[in-house]
Design an enzyme around this catalytic site. Sequence first.
Site, PDB file in Angstrom:
ATOM      1  N   GLY A 178     -12.290 -13.209  14.153  1.00 43.31           N
ATOM      2  CA  GLY A 178     -12.535 -12.949  15.411  1.00 43.31           C
ATOM      3  C   GLY A 178     -13.067 -11.727  15.781  1.00 43.31           C
ATOM      4  O   GLY A 178     -13.698 -11.592  16.866  1.00 43.31           O
ATOM      5  N   TYR A 230     -16.606 -20.180  10.111  1.00 43.68           N
ATOM      6  CA  TYR A 230     -17.381 -19.290  10.890  1.00 43.68           C
ATOM      7  C   TYR A 230     -18.569 -19.126  10.761  1.00 43.68           C
ATOM      8  O   TYR A 230     -19.365 -18.857  11.660  1.00 43.68           O
ATOM      9  CB  TYR A 230     -16.386 -17.874  10.813  1.00 43.68           C
ATOM     10  CG  TYR A 230     -15.395 -18.024  11.976  1.00 43.68           C
ATOM     11  CD1 TYR A 230     -15.564 -17.050  13.050  1.00 43.68           C
ATOM     12  CD2 TYR A 230     -13.877 -18.508  11.622  1.00 43.68           C
ATOM     13  CE1 TYR A 230     -14.412 -16.946  13.981  1.00 43.68           C
ATOM     14  CE2 TYR A 230     -12.828 -18.171  12.933  1.00 43.68           C
ATOM     15  CZ  TYR A 230     -13.351 -17.465  13.762  1.00 43.68           C
ATOM     16  OH  TYR A 230     -12.320 -17.438  14.659  1.00 43.68           O
ATOM     17  N   ARG A 258       1.933  -6.747 -12.679  1.00 43.57           N
ATOM     18  CA  ARG A 258       0.726  -7.465 -13.086  1.00 43.57           C
ATOM     19  C   ARG A 258       0.767  -7.046 -14.798  1.00 43.57           C
ATOM     20  O   ARG A 258       1.416  -5.849 -14.990  1.00 43.57           O
ATOM     21  CB  ARG A 258      -0.652  -7.154 -12.599  1.00 43.57           C
ATOM     22  CG  ARG A 258      -0.807  -8.061 -11.163  1.00 43.57           C
ATOM     23  CD  ARG A 258      -2.120  -7.622 -10.447  1.00 43.57           C
ATOM     24  NE  ARG A 258      -1.770  -6.480  -9.665  1.00 43.57           N
ATOM     25  CZ  ARG A 258      -2.717  -6.399  -8.731  1.00 43.57           C
ATOM     26  NH1 ARG A 258      -3.608  -7.049  -8.312  1.00 43.57           N
ATOM     27  NH2 ARG A 258      -2.414  -5.189  -7.892  1.00 43.57           N
ATOM     28  N   ASP A 279      -0.307  -4.475  10.855  1.00 44.71           N
ATOM     29  CA  ASP A 279      -0.280  -5.652  10.182  1.00 44.71           C
ATOM     30  C   ASP A 279      -1.305  -6.576  10.858  1.00 44.71           C
ATOM     31  O   ASP A 279      -1.424  -6.813  11.697  1.00 44.71           O
ATOM     32  CB  ASP A 279       1.126  -6.263  10.348  1.00 44.71           C
ATOM     33  CG  ASP A 279       1.378  -7.307   9.485  1.00 44.71           C
ATOM     34  OD1 ASP A 279       0.443  -8.313   9.369  1.00 44.71           O
ATOM     35  OD2 ASP A 279       2.575  -7.556   9.017  1.00 44.71           O
ATOM     36  N   TYR A 304       0.012 -17.614  -2.284  1.00 47.23           N
ATOM     37  CA  TYR A 304      -1.238 -16.792  -2.333  1.00 47.23           C
ATOM     38  C   TYR A 304      -2.287 -17.706  -2.746  1.00 47.23           C
ATOM     39  O   TYR A 304      -3.425 -17.466  -2.010  1.00 47.23           O
ATOM     40  CB  TYR A 304      -0.958 -15.902  -3.648  1.00 47.23           C
ATOM     41  CG  TYR A 304      -2.001 -14.941  -3.827  1.00 47.23           C
ATOM     42  CD1 TYR A 304      -2.072 -14.032  -2.977  1.00 47.23           C
ATOM     43  CD2 TYR A 304      -2.636 -15.065  -5.215  1.00 47.23           C
ATOM     44  CE1 TYR A 304      -3.196 -12.927  -3.198  1.00 47.23           C
ATOM     45  CE2 TYR A 304      -3.746 -14.024  -5.264  1.00 47.23           C
ATOM     46  CZ  TYR A 304      -4.102 -12.818  -4.510  1.00 47.23           C
ATOM     47  OH  TYR A 304      -5.017 -12.001  -4.757  1.00 47.23           O
ATOM     48  N   GLY A 345       0.720  -1.221  -0.060  1.00 45.03           N
ATOM     49  CA  GLY A 345      -0.038  -0.046   0.142  1.00 45.03           C
ATOM     50  C   GLY A 345       0.796   1.340   0.152  1.00 45.03           C
ATOM     51  O   GLY A 345       2.230   1.061   0.141  1.00 45.03           O
ATOM     52  N   ARG A 353     -16.551 -10.957  17.688  1.00 48.07           N
ATOM     53  CA  ARG A 353     -17.030 -10.230  19.002  1.00 48.07           C
ATOM     54  C   ARG A 353     -17.982  -8.935  18.704  1.00 48.07           C
ATOM     55  O   ARG A 353     -18.731  -8.723  19.701  1.00 48.07           O
ATOM     56  CB  ARG A 353     -15.529  -9.738  19.291  1.00 48.07           C
ATOM     57  CG  ARG A 353     -15.701  -8.838  20.645  1.00 48.07           C
ATOM     58  CD  ARG A 353     -14.290  -8.402  20.938  1.00 48.07           C
ATOM     59  NE  ARG A 353     -13.661  -7.393  20.205  1.00 48.07           N
ATOM     60  CZ  ARG A 353     -14.022  -6.045  20.358  1.00 48.07           C
ATOM     61  NH1 ARG A 353     -14.853  -5.556  21.290  1.00 48.07           N
ATOM     62  NH2 ARG A 353     -13.234  -5.058  19.552  1.00 48.07           N
ATOM     63  N   GLU A 411     -20.204 -20.178  13.908  1.00 50.06           N
ATOM     64  CA  GLU A 411     -20.465 -19.233  14.566  1.00 50.06           C
ATOM     65  C   GLU A 411     -21.499 -18.519  14.244  1.00 50.06           C
ATOM     66  O   GLU A 411     -21.913 -17.308  14.890  1.00 50.06           O
ATOM     67  CB  GLU A 411     -19.194 -18.225  14.764  1.00 50.06           C
ATOM     68  CG  GLU A 411     -17.846 -19.081  15.365  1.00 50.06           C
ATOM     69  CD  GLU A 411     -18.060 -19.446  16.815  1.00 50.06           C
ATOM     70  OE1 GLU A 411     -18.964 -18.759  17.629  1.00 50.06           O
ATOM     71  OE2 GLU A 411     -17.158 -20.201  17.428  1.00 50.06           O
TER      72      GLU A 411
END
Length: 307
Positions: free
Chosen positions: A97, A154, A181, A53, A140, A33, A101, A158
């Site tokens: 996660g 999940y 690319r 990160d 990747y 970025g 939450r 969850e």
Amino acid sequence: MVTGGAGFLGSHLCDRLIKEGSDVICVDNLFTGNKDNIRHLLGNPYFEFIRHDVTMPLYVEVDQIYNLACPASPVHYQHDPIQTGRTSVLGALNMLGLARRLKARILQASTSEVYGDPEVHPQPERYRGCVNPIGIRSCYDEGKRMAETLFFDYKRQENLNIKVVRIFNTYGPRMSLNDGRVISNFVVQALRGEDITIYGDGSQTRSFQYVDDLIEGMYRMMNNSREDFSGPVNIGNPAEYTIKQLAEIVLKMTGSSSKIVYKSLPSDDPVQRCPVIDVAMSELGWKPKVALEEGLKRTIEYFRGLM
């Protein structure tokens, strides 16, 4: 929140979300970025940048999470393949996660690379792919496949509200000069008068979508009200071109005197890549609008400005 928000795609997404009246938290470690991509937003009171990160936990309060964080071009994701895998897997776990939450809706920016070097053409979402798990692209390809697995686990375990899009080749302003690319490579080489480098014989095909079309598809997917519709959904332009055709179009549009040269094809480079977009059309009312020549015109103007 947009992870990878200072990147090529993420910065355009931040623009769109600000335009729609959202408060936006942009998260990026600036590996690929660039602050220049979001510089115009830094003074906006509804925009916040956090250098972070995603392989490390993050605690913020949001109601939607767009998870785009990961190097996306072979040059960058092969630079540190272990970190690429960590970003895809640990980044997905941390963001899932957080979404659990907060009871937030979360979108995964997956990729057409999950199809590998496909044996089915064009590729519908039900196709499971043909991926080499130990090749140079595996960090990747398999990282993104594992991220999709985690998202759907999940959802099942969850009851998390997830959305997954599979992004096909995308181009446009804010690609970096060394992006690696094919479109950015060809445009930069043509503008510099350097040889246009084609890997292989140029008969391999790709489909190219302009960045505005992608952002529209992602936005519609995130805001689709059907909680039972999670995807995955192909977001791409089904107009298919050979790499040689693309090189010739770029040469014509730039007026360059560059010559085309051929080099050996890299390992595991897919021969064909083209999306079936029936699901996006029926479920999201989405299809690409920007033709290749128009998108290339805008992209070439951008690179001329940089150079």
